[in-house]
Design a protein around this motif. Structure first.
Motif, short mmCIF file in Angstrom:
data_model
loop_
_atom_site.label_atom_id
_atom_site.label_comp_id
_atom_site.label_asym_id
_atom_site.label_seq_id
_atom_site.Cartn_x
_atom_site.Cartn_y
_atom_site.Cartn_z
N TYR A 1 -5.23 -18.19 0.26
CA TYR A 1 -3.79 -18.35 0.46
C TYR A 1 -3.37 -19.80 0.27
O TYR A 1 -2.38 -20.09 -0.43
N ARG A 2 -4.14 -20.72 0.84
CA ARG A 2 -3.79 -22.14 0.73
C ARG A 2 -3.92 -22.63 -0.72
O ARG A 2 -3.07 -23.39 -1.20
N TYR A 3 -4.97 -22.18 -1.39
CA TYR A 3 -5.17 -22.61 -2.78
C TYR A 3 -4.05 -22.07 -3.66
O TYR A 3 -3.53 -22.78 -4.53
N ALA A 4 -3.68 -20.81 -3.46
CA ALA A 4 -2.60 -20.21 -4.24
C ALA A 4 -1.28 -20.95 -3.97
O ALA A 4 -0.53 -21.26 -4.91
N ASP B 1 -0.88 -24.05 -2.95
CA ASP B 1 -0.95 -25.40 -3.53
C ASP B 1 -0.68 -25.37 -5.03
O ASP B 1 -0.24 -26.38 -5.60
N ASN B 2 -0.97 -24.24 -5.67
CA ASN B 2 -0.76 -24.11 -7.12
C ASN B 2 0.55 -23.41 -7.45
O ASN B 2 0.77 -23.03 -8.60
N GLY B 3 1.41 -23.24 -6.46
CA GLY B 3 2.72 -22.65 -6.70
C GLY B 3 2.68 -21.17 -7.00
O GLY B 3 3.54 -20.65 -7.72
N LEU B 4 1.67 -20.46 -6.47
CA LEU B 4 1.50 -19.04 -6.74
C LEU B 4 1.53 -18.24 -5.44
O LEU B 4 1.21 -18.76 -4.37
N THR B 5 1.91 -16.98 -5.56
CA THR B 5 1.77 -16.08 -4.42
C THR B 5 0.32 -15.59 -4.40
O THR B 5 -0.42 -15.73 -5.37
N ARG B 6 -0.06 -15.01 -3.29
CA ARG B 6 -1.42 -14.50 -3.18
C ARG B 6 -1.68 -13.39 -4.21
O ARG B 6 -2.76 -13.31 -4.79
N LYS B 7 -0.66 -12.57 -4.45
CA LYS B 7 -0.79 -11.48 -5.42
C LYS B 7 -0.97 -12.03 -6.83
O LYS B 7 -1.79 -11.52 -7.61
N GLU B 8 -0.19 -13.06 -7.17
CA GLU B 8 -0.31 -13.68 -8.49
C GLU B 8 -1.69 -14.30 -8.68
O GLU B 8 -2.30 -14.17 -9.75
N TYR B 9 -2.18 -14.98 -7.65
CA TYR B 9 -3.49 -15.62 -7.75
C TYR B 9 -4.60 -14.58 -7.93
O TYR B 9 -5.51 -14.78 -8.75
N LYS B 10 -4.50 -13.48 -7.20
CA LYS B 10 -5.50 -12.41 -7.34
C LYS B 10 -5.44 -11.82 -8.75
O LYS B 10 -6.49 -11.53 -9.36
N LYS C 1 -8.72 -22.19 -15.15
CA LYS C 1 -9.56 -22.13 -13.94
C LYS C 1 -9.20 -23.25 -12.98
O LYS C 1 -9.12 -23.05 -11.76
N ARG C 2 -8.94 -24.43 -13.54
CA ARG C 2 -8.61 -25.59 -12.71
C ARG C 2 -7.19 -25.50 -12.16
O ARG C 2 -6.93 -25.87 -11.02
N GLU C 3 -6.26 -25.00 -13.00
CA GLU C 3 -4.87 -24.86 -12.58
C GLU C 3 -4.40 -23.45 -12.94
O GLU C 3 -3.89 -23.22 -14.04
N PRO C 4 -4.59 -22.48 -12.03
CA PRO C 4 -4.30 -21.07 -12.33
C PRO C 4 -2.90 -20.78 -12.86
O PRO C 4 -2.73 -19.84 -13.64
N ALA C 5 -1.92 -21.58 -12.47
CA ALA C 5 -0.55 -21.34 -12.94
C ALA C 5 -0.43 -21.48 -14.45
O ALA C 5 0.51 -20.94 -15.06
N ARG C 6 -1.37 -22.17 -15.08
CA ARG C 6 -1.35 -22.32 -16.52
C ARG C 6 -1.59 -20.99 -17.24
O ARG C 6 -1.36 -20.89 -18.45
N PHE C 7 -2.08 -20.00 -16.53
CA PHE C 7 -2.33 -18.69 -17.13
C PHE C 7 -1.08 -18.17 -17.83
O PHE C 7 -1.17 -17.58 -18.92
N PHE C 8 0.07 -18.38 -17.22
CA PHE C 8 1.32 -17.85 -17.77
C PHE C 8 1.74 -18.58 -19.04
O PHE C 8 2.59 -18.10 -19.78
N GLN C 9 1.16 -19.78 -19.28
CA GLN C 9 1.44 -20.50 -20.52
C GLN C 9 0.54 -20.01 -21.65
O GLN C 9 0.76 -20.36 -22.81
N ALA C 10 -0.48 -19.24 -21.31
CA ALA C 10 -1.45 -18.79 -22.32
C ALA C 10 -1.63 -17.27 -22.27
O ALA C 10 -2.71 -16.76 -22.56
N GLU C 11 -0.57 -16.56 -21.94
CA GLU C 11 -0.67 -15.10 -21.84
C GLU C 11 -1.06 -14.46 -23.18
O GLU C 11 -1.84 -13.50 -23.21
N SER C 12 -0.53 -14.99 -24.27
CA SER C 12 -0.86 -14.43 -25.59
C SER C 12 -2.35 -14.56 -25.87
O SER C 12 -2.97 -13.67 -26.46
#
Length: 213
Positions: free
Chosen positions: A57-60, A62-71, A118-129
């Motif tokens: 929860y804390r890691y998510a 800190d990265n601007g994500l909800t727990r569901k998004e991080y999972k 992996k280092r910054e999970p929020a970047r996933f949405f920048q690389a969805e393609s």
């Protein structure tokens, strides 16, 4: 490495709780050995997963994500890790010298996208393609190309298919490079902004004490 240390800390905390619960149940409340052991295991399990949930929860957060998004991202990264291993194995199985440099560039780029996410999970949405289309296509075509390359006898049709496949792999290699550039766009913009601020600061006049006016 950080995840490994967190695992060690959770395990140590769980073991400590298990020991205390067992001692209290067995000696303090005169419970049977098996029952005290059961209580201690339940306590240790609850402690371990509670600490894991709090850490997640804390890691998510800190990265601007909800727990569901991080999972959701973690699940996709786990799948991507397996696909990248398959891609690397397929590309390295192809022994043609002329393809070696291009293959290594593709592997390096793909691993860089994965490492950044992996280092910054929020970047996933920048690389969805990349995660939803380009990686899958690369793996599928590279594996088929490697399989055809390994055959001792090749027909004209097989050679044509291999040539088309190789061309597609090269095109996809350029595509994943674009995926990486898109992922890094925000970093480039931030750096440009910081450079502009620094340049303006250097151009400001200074007083006799050397301080910016």
């Amino acid at each position: 490495m950080k995840a490994f240390f967190q695992f060690i800390l959770r395990s140590m905390a769980a073991f400590s709780v298990m020991t205390v619960v067992w001692l209290v149940a067995f000696f303090g409340f005169s419970q049977a050995f098996l029952l005290a052991s059961l209580y201690s295991i339940i306590g240790a399990t609850a402690t371990y997963y509670s600490l894991k949930g709090i850490t997640t929860y804390r890691y998510a957060k800190d990265n601007g994500l909800t727990r569901k998004e991080y999972k959701f991202i973690s699940t996709n990264l786990q799948e991507a890790k397996g696909k990248i291993s398959r891609l690397q194995r397929a590309l390295l199985d192809v022994r043609q010298f002329g393809n070696a440099r291009e293959n290594m560039e593709i592997i390096t780029t793909v691993k860089k996208i994965y490492a950044n996410t992996k280092r910054e999970p929020a970047r996933f949405f920048q690389a969805e393609s990349f995660y939803y289309k380009h990686l899958d296509s690369l793996v599928e075509i590279a594996e088929k190309y490697a399989y055809l390359s390994s055959q001792p006898v090749k027909s004209r049709e097989m050679n044509d298919t291999m040539r088309d496949s190789r061309h597609t792999i090269i095109v996809l290699g350029q595509t994943v490079k674009k995926d990486l550039r898109i992922m890094l766009n925000d970093d480039v913009d931030t750096l440009h902004f910081e450079l502009d601020v620094a340049k303006r600061s250097l151009k400001k006049p200074k007083n006799s004490n050397g301080r910016v006016i």
